[in-house]
Design a protein around this motif. Structure first.
Motif, short mmCIF file in Angstrom:
data_model
loop_
_atom_site.label_atom_id
_atom_site.label_comp_id
_atom_site.label_asym_id
_atom_site.label_seq_id
_atom_site.Cartn_x
_atom_site.Cartn_y
_atom_site.Cartn_z
N VAL A 102 -192.31 -17.22 -14.14
CA VAL A 102 -191.06 -17.92 -14.44
C VAL A 102 -190.86 -19.18 -13.62
N GLN A 103 -191.55 -19.33 -12.49
CA GLN A 103 -191.40 -20.56 -11.72
C GLN A 103 -191.96 -21.77 -12.46
N HIS A 104 -192.72 -21.52 -13.53
CA HIS A 104 -193.25 -22.62 -14.36
C HIS A 104 -192.32 -22.99 -15.51
N TRP A 105 -191.26 -22.21 -15.72
CA TRP A 105 -190.32 -22.53 -16.78
C TRP A 105 -189.64 -23.87 -16.48
N GLY A 106 -189.46 -24.67 -17.50
CA GLY A 106 -188.78 -25.95 -17.34
C GLY A 106 -189.65 -27.04 -16.74
N SER A 107 -190.94 -26.77 -16.59
CA SER A 107 -191.85 -27.74 -15.95
C SER A 107 -192.61 -28.60 -16.96
N GLY A 108 -192.46 -28.31 -18.25
CA GLY A 108 -193.23 -29.01 -19.27
C GLY A 108 -194.52 -28.30 -19.64
N LEU A 109 -194.81 -27.19 -18.97
CA LEU A 109 -196.03 -26.44 -19.25
C LEU A 109 -196.07 -25.94 -20.69
N GLY A 110 -194.95 -25.43 -21.20
CA GLY A 110 -194.91 -24.93 -22.58
C GLY A 110 -195.27 -26.00 -23.58
N THR A 111 -194.73 -27.20 -23.38
CA THR A 111 -195.03 -28.32 -24.28
C THR A 111 -196.51 -28.68 -24.22
N LYS A 112 -197.06 -28.73 -23.01
CA LYS A 112 -198.50 -29.03 -22.87
C LYS A 112 -199.34 -27.95 -23.54
N LEU A 113 -198.98 -26.69 -23.32
CA LEU A 113 -199.74 -25.57 -23.86
C LEU A 113 -199.73 -25.57 -25.38
N VAL A 114 -198.56 -25.71 -25.98
CA VAL A 114 -198.47 -25.71 -27.45
C VAL A 114 -199.19 -26.92 -28.03
N THR A 115 -199.11 -28.07 -27.37
CA THR A 115 -199.81 -29.26 -27.85
C THR A 115 -201.32 -29.07 -27.81
N ILE A 116 -201.83 -28.50 -26.72
CA ILE A 116 -203.27 -28.24 -26.61
C ILE A 116 -203.72 -27.30 -27.74
N MET A 117 -202.97 -26.23 -27.96
CA MET A 117 -203.36 -25.26 -28.98
C MET A 117 -203.23 -25.86 -30.37
N LYS A 118 -202.19 -26.64 -30.60
CA LYS A 118 -202.00 -27.30 -31.90
C LYS A 118 -203.20 -28.22 -32.19
N ASP A 119 -203.60 -29.00 -31.20
CA ASP A 119 -204.74 -29.90 -31.38
C ASP A 119 -206.02 -29.12 -31.66
N PHE A 120 -206.21 -28.00 -30.97
CA PHE A 120 -207.38 -27.15 -31.19
C PHE A 120 -207.39 -26.60 -32.61
N LEU A 121 -206.25 -26.07 -33.05
CA LEU A 121 -206.19 -25.47 -34.39
C LEU A 121 -206.42 -26.51 -35.48
N PHE A 122 -205.84 -27.70 -35.33
CA PHE A 122 -206.02 -28.74 -36.35
C PHE A 122 -207.41 -29.36 -36.29
N ASN A 123 -207.91 -29.66 -35.11
CA ASN A 123 -209.14 -30.45 -34.98
C ASN A 123 -210.41 -29.63 -34.89
N VAL A 124 -210.33 -28.40 -34.40
CA VAL A 124 -211.53 -27.56 -34.27
C VAL A 124 -211.60 -26.53 -35.40
N LEU A 125 -210.49 -25.83 -35.65
CA LEU A 125 -210.49 -24.82 -36.72
C LEU A 125 -210.09 -25.40 -38.07
N ASN A 126 -209.63 -26.65 -38.07
CA ASN A 126 -209.31 -27.38 -39.30
C ASN A 126 -208.24 -26.67 -40.16
N VAL A 127 -207.22 -26.11 -39.49
CA VAL A 127 -206.14 -25.47 -40.24
C VAL A 127 -205.26 -26.53 -40.89
#
Length: 176
Positions: A102-127
């Motif tokens: 929880v010390q990472h909440w509000g740090s922008g980590l969630g936004t970075k994490l979802v963006t990384i996964m979104k890019d992976f799903l679109f660009n590597v798995l071609n969803v």
């Protein structure tokens, strides 16, 4: 394994169950994921997160090599496609995650994490489309997802059992 700067997303291993059990027994985390009335023991973690022949890709999230959270992705099954009102000719993936430290909440980590996964799903798995269904009251998570390019599609009334009642959720999506 996916790595970008300080963030690493790696497949969940048996030894990672202790982190999941720790996070999913913390009332602060449970308030948003699974419910405070549903704490996890190590056995419950093994039952839910380590199923054989499971098509869900379960991952541990690390920041600078320290475990901080969990993320999973999966192809939407025909029942989910129908429930959400999509058609069968698209490759649609679902995404679920939580930050357990929880010390990472509000740090922008969630936004970075979802963006990384979104890019992976679109660009590597071609969803074609990525969907999530956060509870409607979870405005912090919804803001994070909107920052990552997700938009609200429709309200899903009484969609998820959470802390003794069915809660409304938003179907949100992101397309290429």
């Amino acid at each position: 394994m996916i790595q970008l700067n300080e963030i690493t997303i790696k497949p969940l291993e048996q030894k990672d169950a202790t982190f999941i059990a720790k996070w999913l027994s913390d009332p602060k985390v449970l308030e948003y994921y699974e419910g405070r009335d549903n704490p996890f023991t190590i056995n419950k973690v093994y039952e839910k997160f380590y199923k054989e022949n499971d098509t869900v890709k379960r991952n541990l999230v690390l920041v600078n090599d320290s475990p901080v959270g969990y993320i999973q992705y999966y192809r939407l099954d025909p029942e989910g496609v129908k429930k959400y009102g999509y058609n069968d000719n698209e490759l649609i993936y679902g995404l679920d995650q939580f930050i357990g430290e929880v010390q990472h909440w509000g740090s922008g980590l969630g936004t970075k994490l979802v963006t990384i996964m979104k890019d992976f799903l679109f660009n590597v798995l071609n969803v074609d489309r990525i969907v999530m269904d956060p509870q409607a009251w979870n405005t912090r998570a919804i803001r994070c997802y909107e920052k990552c390019g997700f938009t609200k599609v429709k309200l899903l009334p009484k969609n998820e059992w959470h802390e003794g009642e069915y809660r409304d959720c938003w179907l949100i999506e992101c397309t290429k």
